[in-house]
Design an enzyme around this catalytic site. Structure first.
Site, mmCIF file in Angstrom:
data_model
loop_
_atom_site.group_PDB
_atom_site.id
_atom_site.type_symbol
_atom_site.label_atom_id
_atom_site.label_comp_id
_atom_site.label_asym_id
_atom_site.label_seq_id
_atom_site.Cartn_x
_atom_site.Cartn_y
_atom_site.Cartn_z
ATOM 1 N N ASP A 1 3.070 -4.420 8.163
ATOM 2 C CA ASP A 1 1.858 -3.632 7.956
ATOM 3 C C ASP A 1 0.694 -4.605 8.041
ATOM 4 O OD1 ASP A 1 -0.403 -2.507 6.910
ATOM 5 O OD2 ASP A 1 0.578 -1.632 5.155
ATOM 6 N N GLN B 1 -4.394 -5.300 6.863
ATOM 7 C CA GLN B 1 -5.343 -6.265 6.286
ATOM 8 C C GLN B 1 -5.316 -7.619 6.988
ATOM 9 O OE1 GLN B 1 -7.641 -5.493 4.204
ATOM 10 N NE2 GLN B 1 -6.904 -3.481 3.546
ATOM 11 N N CYS C 1 -4.469 2.347 -3.874
ATOM 12 C CA CYS C 1 -3.259 2.854 -3.210
ATOM 13 C C CYS C 1 -2.116 1.867 -3.372
ATOM 14 C CB CYS C 1 -3.506 3.129 -1.746
ATOM 15 S SG CYS C 1 -4.692 4.420 -1.478
ATOM 16 N N HIS D 1 0.867 -1.183 0.000
ATOM 17 C CA HIS D 1 0.000 0.000 0.000
ATOM 18 C C HIS D 1 0.911 1.243 0.000
ATOM 19 C CE1 HIS D 1 -2.892 2.902 1.722
ATOM 20 N NE2 HIS D 1 -3.840 2.069 1.356
ATOM 21 N N LYS E 1 -10.747 -0.703 9.987
ATOM 22 C CA LYS E 1 -10.837 -1.875 9.108
ATOM 23 C C LYS E 1 -11.225 -3.133 9.878
ATOM 24 C CE LYS E 1 -7.250 -0.141 5.961
ATOM 25 N NZ LYS E 1 -7.948 0.258 4.740
HETATM 26 C C1 LIG Z 1 -2.190 -2.949 3.528
HETATM 27 C C2 LIG Z 1 -2.589 -1.590 3.957
HETATM 28 N N1 LIG Z 1 -1.702 -0.785 4.554
HETATM 29 C C3 LIG Z 1 -2.014 0.450 4.976
HETATM 30 C C4 LIG Z 1 -3.273 0.955 4.825
HETATM 31 C C5 LIG Z 1 -3.546 2.341 5.304
HETATM 32 O O1 LIG Z 1 -4.412 2.345 6.393
HETATM 33 P P1 LIG Z 1 -5.036 3.728 6.915
HETATM 34 O O2 LIG Z 1 -5.620 4.403 5.712
HETATM 35 O O3 LIG Z 1 -6.062 3.311 7.898
HETATM 36 O O4 LIG Z 1 -3.932 4.534 7.506
HETATM 37 C C6 LIG Z 1 -4.255 0.157 4.209
HETATM 38 C C7 LIG Z 1 -5.646 0.593 3.992
HETATM 39 O O5 LIG Z 1 -5.979 1.614 3.486
HETATM 40 C C8 LIG Z 1 -3.892 -1.134 3.770
HETATM 41 O O6 LIG Z 1 -4.790 -1.915 3.158
#
Ligand SMILES: Cc1ncc(COP(=O)(O)O)c(C=O)c1O
Ligand SMILES: Cc1ncc(COP(=O)(O)O)c(C=O)c1O
Lengths: 414, 146, 414, 146
Positions: free
Chosen positions: C205, C208, C371, C127, C231
């Site tokens: 990270d 998910q 993203c 991401h 999430k």
């Molecule tokens: C794998 C992953 N990392 C990071 C994020 C970023 O999370 P957030 O937007 O809640 O900061 C997301 C989701 O948007 C994600 O799916």
């Protein structure tokens, strides 16, 4: 016993928490508004309503929920822009609170623009949020941090600013619009005028001003402006950084991640337009939407009325407090120069002890250093007690508070 | 407990006339801490001789509870065996103060001095006595106090 | 038509939004869970309840509201620690979300520990939140950013990691526990084992993974771990950074301000204990408290059940999708290796067009680059459509989705 | 409007067989933009001769709406007076496409090409024609499109 300016009875009905009892049977008297305010039912329902009906991530999807959520989120931006009277909605950046807003500035603008031997000017009555980020920046860059002193009336000694500015090395002057301890309203116009002449940037920490008085950013000619939703009937977790477009455009991003980019490639990335460049990741969508309802609520009352009500209440309280023997009040007693924040010490009763005692009578005040240890050093005290008012507070509550202080005196045999 | 129970004559007396207030020249143990939430500060100095607390003093600023608690703690340990001091618990302190059922914010005031004492013992045990086993246990106790 | 593992009927009753209709009369089918999940009524009420009954700023006051709010806020920390099985509650830092968590690491740990010519290893399926902060860090420090590639089955090519590690210059390896586009579950154990041998730090990270499977941080021996409440049934505006105590202790603070300090003096400041050193300013109190209820909810179902349910649903959907002519599915079809996230393209229908069409049938999916533009380049597509499932989704909903895809094909005459 | 109304034969035809797709060697105007939210990209090239659009081409990737819109825009302006092009509005584009009542997300797809065109005109007006007054107006229009 309400003040003459607003209809407190009807306002109080919107704040369900004010009906609760503390310590079994004491009606809650909430005088800790400088820390955070209570929320009207309308704001609480706006948040629930979002989750119940159109919760979705925003900006990037085309489905109906996402469109509704995006529209509501962006609508708050328009509302904030109008509330503080700024022209460009894209100058409104949503952050977690005043603290994050100031850190965004020190990281993004500061590290680009402040260099060794430059001077950063702050004041002795700042909240830690407007000191520590600058200390960190000064340490990293080799810049110097200087303080405008506070006089015995609780006002800034602005002559000292002239001295700093004359050095020609000042890059930014940063100060709170209203002191969260003394209640002093800063002579912002004068400071900004002086800074403009020397092309020095100005940050205004408005955490205590926007909630309590009318603010017009087209008149107040500063560069950066920060405040928190939770201190103005809004939810926790939302704040605003406003900055001039040219500045935001020139600044590198703060946090990197989703939403703040235009195109990401393996080794290089371009940034999204303002304000998104500074809103990385999923924002606090529900609470930004709830904040919008808080602004509606304040606008319906009128910020001039809010201010008048607080002045009347503050005058009433100061009059009664100053009659208590052993009472030491901090800050000016000219009501026009101060907000509804009263710091005091009563005899040798330590503020924590005092807060504990009057809490038993249902009264929530704050005691301690109020995140203003530099000011505590200046006042030469370890701590103060602080009562701070908002739209739902009444003279009757002040009376209960005063009686409770007399009880504390008795307990401490003074 | 109610304020009337907390702010008894004896607590106010120790607050206003703290026993063993001051510093020791070249103490065997010198330890300082502050409560970041309320800004209370406390420093304790101890001399240990023949496995006993030969002298103990404190300085600090803070509320009646924290100052009285510190002062009463010095009285409790002066002249006592080192082993006794090592074993002091939260309950011992609260018993000694006659304070129970303090809320989560105020209990920190009552226990700050014990925390400072335990961290002092930790340094002493690990650095001067090289007794790392006891030292680690005491450090654990100190950090888990509140 | 529920899966065999959980009682969906009763779960769905807890999500009022699932009763709403979109486009006038279409029941909402919410398949955009990788972006953000819906919230059960229990979570919504926990937030309201906080504002209705004990809203207060935390940590610093002694009045009853503040004590109740502080206890509830800190209670969430304990709950999170237990949920991901970490021993030390002070290793749990509350942030806005995964994005802020990773930025905290790049700013606080990264700038101290990453130097010119060091290597930062990430992957092609990250991401943007796990790429852009590292790009910014690399740019500032002169370090190099390297990518572990993705094979045609949607899995990481771990041999490439060996190559990087052999250079002896890798400082950190950072990867997502589960890809938000392909659903691939990363072979974390293998990566971490390799990194441990070379004393290389690892950031996971978990945005998910934590919402969808059991996670045990005492088994997964990483150094940093990040995820978002929104999430996993929780409110927007809350996330968690977990890191090993020694690391957090060695790191300088990120944001400066209230609560993160021990003592502030004019020219020098000391930091508060963990985790407060990293929680500057008023936190998102209400939503942290709401998050606690989300964890309760998931624990009541059981994370093993959540995973099983999603596996069953994913298998069902993949089977049906693969029968559609012109369907291109990305990622592995081994269910055990993937989560409930399905990315696809249907003929030459652009994902935005597809999303618009099926939105008319009440189905919320995401379309675009998710993203993950680096992955889009690797897959050689501009965008994909993505359906992602959660505990309240049913096979019946999948059927409606499949029918809607056939309608899209008709509209596009393919 | 419903999908059936959006994805008419003509839109799909322009999506699949875009007219004026490609690049111009040494164009008078070359402008590129992308939609950061969905990743759509678009580049337009124009040649201006005798105050007329002598040639125009585009390249890009994106959804049917954005690609058809770009292609139909090139057809709309080719051979037209420069003044005409300067005056084009959002409504002209949507009329030309036969698309109305698009949601806030999809309207960006329809207007991306107009945005690119306007930014291109802005650069041309300000840099080559030194007509800052018109240039500024057009830039304002471009940034306010969505
Ligand atoms: C794998 C992953 N990392 C990071 C994020 C970023 O999370 P957030 O937007 O809640 O900061 C997301 C989701 O948007 C994600 O799916
Ligand atoms: C003057 C002032 N500045 C900054 C802050 C910090 O605001 P927040 O904690 O919402 O970030 C506060 C309040 O705590 C304040 O009173």
């Amino acid at each position: 016993m309400q003040t003459s300016v607003i209809n407190i009875e009807s306002i109080r009905k919107d704040f369900p928490i004010l009906k609760r009892k503390v310590h079994k049977d004491k009606p809650l008297i909430y005088f800790d508004n400088a820390a955070t305010t209570q929320k009207p039912i309308q704001v609480i329902e706006a948040i629930s309503n979002y989750y119940l009906n159109y919760n979705s991530n925003i900006h990037r999807a085309v489905h109906e929920l996402a469109e509704e959520a995006t529209a509501a989120y962006e609508n708050t931006r328009d509302k904030v822009a109008k509330f503080i009277n700024v022209k460009n909605r894209e100058e409104i950046v949503f952050v977690r609170g005043t603290t994050e807003a100031i850190n965004l500035v020190t990281y993004s603008w500061g590290r680009q623009n402040v260099h060794r031997d430059d001077i950063i000017v702050t004041t002795e009555y700042e909240h830690h949020s407007n000191i520590v980020p600058w200390q960190l920046l000064a340490k990293e860059t080799g810049a110097k941090l200087e303080y405008i002193g506070v006089d015995d009336n609780g006002e800034l000694i602005l002559d000292q600013l002239d001295g700093y500015l004359d050095s020609g090395r000042v890059k930014i002057v940063t100060f709170s619009h209203m002191s969260n301890v003394l209640g002093t309203i800063t002579k912002s116009d004068e400071i900004i005028r002086k800074c403009r002449k020397k092309d020095v940037r100005v940050l205004v920490d408005a955490a205590q001003s926007v909630p309590h008085m009318e603010v017009d950013l087209q008149k107040l000619d500063c560069d950066f402006f920060a405040f928190s939703a939770h201190k103005m009937l809004g939810p926790t977790g939302v704040g605003v950084l406003w900055a001039k477009k040219e500045l935001l455009e020139s600044m590198s991003p703060f946090n990197g991640g989703g939403d703040m980019i235009r195109e990401v490639h393996k080794y290089e990335t371009t940034w999204n337009d303002l304000p998104y460049k500074f809103e990385a990741g999923t924002p606090n969508i529900a609470d930004v939407i709830g904040f919008s309802t808080a602004i509606d609520y304040l606008e319906r009352i009128g910020m001039d009325k809010v201010r008048e009500h607080e002045m009347e209440l503050t005058k009433y309280a100061l009059d009664k407090l100053s009659q208590i023997k052993g009472m030491k009040l901090y800050g000016t007693n000219e009501i026009a120069k101060r907000g509804g924040v009263i710091s005091f010490n009563l005899g040798d009763i330590h503020p924590h002890d005092l807060a504990t005692i009057i809490d038993e009578d249902g009264i929530a005040i704050r005691s301690g250093h109020h995140c203003a240890q530099v000011l505590m050093e200046r006042l030469d005290v370890a701590a103060t007690s602080r009562a701070s008012f908002y739209i739902y507070n009444t003279k009757e509550e002040v009376d209960v508070f005063i009686r409770s202080l007399y009880r504390a005196k008795e307990l401490f045999r003074i | 407990m109610s304020s009337a129970d907390i702010y008894r004559e004896i607590i106010l007396d120790y607050y206003r006339n703290p026993r063993n207030y001051g510093k020791i020249q070249n103490p065997d143990i010198a330890q300082k801490d502050s409560n970041p939430l309320c800004g209370d500060e406390l420093e304790m100095h101890l001399n240990i001789k023949d496995n006993k607390v030969a002298d103990v003093k404190f300085t600090g600023k803070g509320c009646a509870i924290s100052q009285a608690s510190a002062s009463m703690l010095t009285e409790l340990i002066i002249g006592k065996d080192f082993e006794y001091v090592k074993k002091l618990t939260k309950e011992d302190i609260l018993d000694n103060l006659g304070l129970h059922e303090l809320g989560p914010a105020r209990i920190k005031c009552a226990l700050l001095s014990l925390k400072v004492l335990k961290y002092g013992l930790y340094s002493y045990l690990s650095e001067k006595l090289k007794d790392t086993a006891s030292a680690d246990r005491i450090k654990e106790e100190a950090s888990g106090l509140y």
